[in-house]
Design an enzyme around this catalytic site. Structure first.
Site, PDB file in Angstrom:
ATOM      1  N   GLY A  62       0.825  -1.206   0.000  1.00 17.01           N
ATOM      2  CA  GLY A  62       0.000   0.000   0.000  1.00 17.01           C
ATOM      3  C   GLY A  62       0.858   1.255   0.000  1.00 17.01           C
ATOM      4  N   SER A  69       7.555   4.444  -0.309  1.00 11.83           N
ATOM      5  CA  SER A  69       6.447   4.776   0.593  1.00 11.83           C
ATOM      6  C   SER A  69       6.978   5.446   1.858  1.00 11.83           C
ATOM      7  CB  SER A  69       5.686   3.506   0.976  1.00 11.83           C
ATOM      8  OG  SER A  69       5.166   2.911  -0.202  1.00 11.83           O
ATOM      9  N   VAL A 121      11.696   4.442 -10.127  1.00 11.99           N
ATOM     10  CA  VAL A 121      11.200   5.775 -10.497  1.00 11.99           C
ATOM     11  C   VAL A 121      11.772   6.767  -9.482  1.00 11.99           C
ATOM     12  CG1 VAL A 121       9.140   7.211 -10.842  1.00 11.99           C
ATOM     13  CG2 VAL A 121       9.093   4.784 -11.446  1.00 11.99           C
ATOM     14  N   LYS A 150      14.012  -1.152  -7.421  1.00 13.11           N
ATOM     15  CA  LYS A 150      14.420  -0.378  -6.231  1.00 13.11           C
ATOM     16  C   LYS A 150      14.790  -1.313  -5.078  1.00 13.11           C
ATOM     17  CE  LYS A 150      13.761   2.902  -2.869  1.00 13.11           C
ATOM     18  NZ  LYS A 150      13.256   2.098  -1.811  1.00 13.11           N
ATOM     19  N   GLY A 177       9.632  -3.997  -8.238  1.00  8.33           N
ATOM     20  CA  GLY A 177      10.524  -2.880  -8.549  1.00  8.33           C
ATOM     21  C   GLY A 177      11.994  -3.245  -8.353  1.00  8.33           C
ATOM     22  N   GLN A 186      15.570  -7.996  -3.023  1.00  5.35           N
ATOM     23  CA  GLN A 186      14.261  -8.671  -2.961  1.00  5.35           C
ATOM     24  C   GLN A 186      13.922  -9.279  -4.335  1.00  5.35           C
ATOM     25  OE1 GLN A 186      10.607  -6.975  -1.001  1.00  5.35           O
ATOM     26  NE2 GLN A 186      10.015  -6.470  -3.059  1.00  5.35           N
ATOM     27  N   GLY A 229       5.813   5.233  -8.357  1.00  9.69           N
ATOM     28  CA  GLY A 229       6.575   4.003  -8.624  1.00  9.69           C
ATOM     29  C   GLY A 229       5.627   2.820  -8.772  1.00  9.69           C
ATOM     30  N   HIS A 230       4.628   2.740  -7.870  1.00  6.81           N
ATOM     31  CA  HIS A 230       3.653   1.647  -7.974  1.00  6.81           C
ATOM     32  C   HIS A 230       2.828   1.785  -9.254  1.00  6.81           C
ATOM     33  CE1 HIS A 230       4.236   1.712  -3.474  1.00  6.81           C
ATOM     34  NE2 HIS A 230       4.448   0.458  -3.756  1.00  6.81           N
TER      35      HIS A 230
HETATM   36  O1  PAF Z   1       8.184  -4.623  -1.835  1.00  9.99           O
HETATM   37  C1  PAF Z   1       7.206  -4.689  -1.072  1.00  9.99           C
HETATM   38  O2  PAF Z   1       6.382  -3.789  -0.993  1.00  9.99           O
HETATM   39  C2  PAF Z   1       7.037  -5.934  -0.196  1.00  9.99           C
HETATM   40  O3  PAF Z   1       8.258  -6.415   0.242  1.00  9.99           O
HETATM   41  C3  PAF Z   1       6.212  -7.035  -0.868  1.00  9.99           C
HETATM   42  C4  PAF Z   1       6.916  -7.580  -2.102  1.00  9.99           C
HETATM   43  C5  PAF Z   1       4.845  -6.509  -1.253  1.00  9.99           C
HETATM   44  C6  PAF Z   1       6.013  -8.213   0.093  1.00  9.99           C
HETATM   45  O4  PAF Z   1       5.333  -7.820   1.234  1.00  9.99           O
END
Ligand code: PAF
Length: 285
Positions: free
Chosen positions: A31, A186, A176, A149, A147, A153, A36-37
């Site tokens: 959220g 965020s 972005v 970014k 992303g 991950q 970027g999202h």
């Molecule tokens: O990148 C994120 O916002 C979080 O790590 C994700 C991939 C939604 C997992 O909770």
């Protein structure tokens, strides 16, 4: 068509079926959606007929003392973004719905989850991979977009998909940035004006390092970035460095002096009460 909200797993099954035929792209988020999202959602739309966005602040990936309870929760605004971007389903479960009270099994991120960001956030990537695998199993997307970014991950999710034969294609989306270079996050909404000025040193340091990539080796690249970060350590508020690493994209361990080819210059630091990460890819020739 209006976006359908699925507030629990049962709702998701119905909403997914109601999408009708065609491929599905998943954009997992916590959220507090920003530009970027939006770029992730737009990329998802290029890759599939329907887009599902998950909005879930995953308790498993926050350590003790981290910002789980104060993480921004802006569901109505997130929904408006999803509506504007043509998202079909927003999956926003509660933690109680996502995790069984007697749950025992988690995904282990392995050695790659314990270096760089993982060394500063023990268990973080186990929590990320666990929720991402659950989201894959629940949504059953053809494609999932993440992303760049969060480079470590993204690399770990690709690793998990390859190692565990998860039937989904992973798409990475470029970071972005604000016009001044700050990577969108965020967590940027926590920054005061003074914090923000200091935070700009992160992208400045990365650019200084990347600029040396054609002529210098790993040590020269790291020195150039480090000099910018050291200057910012004297700002008010100071930049408090967690790590600066020139990482091998395959392992996220530090590259050796003889490394050639792709590498990722990654940085993490605290500014005031906010911890920020950023990275840029480069090629060592
Ligand atoms: O990148 C994120 O916002 C979080 O790590 C994700 C991939 C939604 C997992 O909770």
């Amino acid at each position: 068509m209006d976006v359908t909200i699925a507030a629990d797993r049962a709702g998701l099954v119905k909403a997914r079926d109601a999408l009708g035929p065609g491929s599905i792209a998943l954009v997992p988020t916590m959220g507090a959606l920003h530009e970027g999202h939006r770029s992730l959602i737009r990329l998802a739309r290029e890759h599939a007929d329907h887009v599902v966005v998950s909005v879930f602040v995953n308790p498993l990936q926050f350590g003790p003392g981290e910002d789980f309870s104060r993480y921004p929760r802006t569901f109505d605004a997130d929904l408006a973004v999803c509506e504007e971007e043509g998202v079909g389903v927003v999956f926003a479960p509660s933690a109680e719905d996502m995790y069984l009270p007697d749950r025992q099994v988690e995904v282990s991120a392995g050695p790659m989850g314990g270096v760089a960001e993982g060394a500063f956030r023990p268990g973080h990537f186990d929590g990320v991979l666990t929720v991402v695998l659950k989201l894959f199993n629940l949504v059953r997307p053809d494609v999932a977009v993440f992303g760049q970014k969060d480079a470590q991950q993204l690399a770990l999710i690709r690793r998990m998909v390859a190692d565990l034969d998860v039937p989904v294609s992973i798409v990475g989306a470029p970071t972005v940035r604000e016009p001044d270079g700050l990577a969108l996050s965020s967590r940027n909404r926590y920054l005061s004006e003074a914090d923000r000025r200091t935070a700009l040193a992160l992208s400045r340091a990365l650019r200084a390092g990347v600029a040396r990539a054609g002529t210098a080796g790993p040590a020269g690249i790291l020195d150039a970035a480090q000099a910018v970060l050291e200057e910012a350590a004297r700002f008010d508020p100071p930049l408090l460095l967690d790590y600066l690493i020139l990482a091998d994209p395959a392992t996220f361990g530090p590259v050796g002096d003889d490394h050639r080819g792709e590498a990722i210059l990654a940085v993490a630091a605290k500014v005031g009460a906010t911890r920020l990460i950023d990275n840029m890819p480069l090629t060592l020739s």
